[in-house]
Design a protein around this motif. Structure first.
Motif, PDB file in Angstrom:
ATOM      1  N   ILE A  62      47.677  30.547 -15.163  1.00  0.00           N
ATOM      2  CA  ILE A  62      46.932  30.137 -16.347  1.00  0.00           C
ATOM      3  C   ILE A  62      45.457  30.346 -16.063  1.00  0.00           C
ATOM      4  N   PRO A  63      44.749  31.058 -16.953  1.00  0.00           N
ATOM      5  CA  PRO A  63      43.311  31.267 -16.708  1.00  0.00           C
ATOM      6  C   PRO A  63      42.562  29.945 -16.701  1.00  0.00           C
ATOM      7  N   THR A  64      41.567  29.867 -15.853  1.00  0.00           N
ATOM      8  CA  THR A  64      40.757  28.650 -15.778  1.00  0.00           C
ATOM      9  C   THR A  64      39.535  28.814 -16.659  1.00  0.00           C
ATOM     10  N   VAL A  65      38.857  27.724 -16.936  1.00  0.00           N
ATOM     11  CA  VAL A  65      37.664  27.741 -17.789  1.00  0.00           C
ATOM     12  C   VAL A  65      36.564  28.595 -17.167  1.00  0.00           C
ATOM     13  N   GLY A  66      36.411  28.488 -15.845  1.00  0.00           N
ATOM     14  CA  GLY A  66      35.375  29.239 -15.157  1.00  0.00           C
ATOM     15  C   GLY A  66      35.668  30.726 -15.081  1.00  0.00           C
ATOM     16  N   GLY A  67      36.931  31.116 -15.263  1.00  0.00           N
ATOM     17  CA  GLY A  67      37.296  32.513 -15.240  1.00  0.00           C
ATOM     18  C   GLY A  67      37.342  33.118 -13.862  1.00  0.00           C
ATOM     19  N   GLY A  68      37.111  32.319 -12.833  1.00  0.00           N
ATOM     20  CA  GLY A  68      37.117  32.832 -11.470  1.00  0.00           C
ATOM     21  C   GLY A  68      38.526  33.076 -10.985  1.00  0.00           C
ATOM     22  N   ALA A  69      38.743  34.233 -10.394  1.00  0.00           N
ATOM     23  CA  ALA A  69      40.064  34.530  -9.829  1.00  0.00           C
ATOM     24  C   ALA A  69      40.172  33.935  -8.438  1.00  0.00           C
ATOM     25  N   ARG A  70      41.357  33.542  -8.074  1.00  0.00           N
ATOM     26  CA  ARG A  70      41.600  32.991  -6.733  1.00  0.00           C
ATOM     27  C   ARG A  70      42.388  33.950  -5.924  1.00  0.00           C
TER      28      ARG A  70
END
Length: 70
Positions: A62-70
């Motif tokens: 699920i994409p996060t609000v910050g848009g940062g990929a892990r």
């Protein structure tokens, strides 16, 4: 002398075990197959199996609000 090409082994699950692997009901699993979200493989008129790799590939982060990929 014939040379056989090695094929990757696949791990197969029956429908109930596949539903348990995804932690969903068998009915939800059937719906996901009918929607084309998960492939199922038929062997004969009634036997259906699922490849564990296909089940795992159906899971998406699920994409996060910050848009940062892990």
């Amino acid at each position: 002398m014939s040379t056989q090409i090695p094929t990757p082994s696949r791990d197969w699950l029956a429908p109930d075990a596949a539903a348990e692997h995804l932690n969903v009901s068998p009915r939800t699993l059937r719906r996901m197959v009918s929607e084309g979200r998960i492939p199922a493989y038929r062997l004969g008129p009634r036997l259906i199996r699922f490849d564990v790799a296909d089940l795992d590939a159906a899971l998406r982060p699920i994409p996060t609000v910050g848009g940062g990929a892990r």
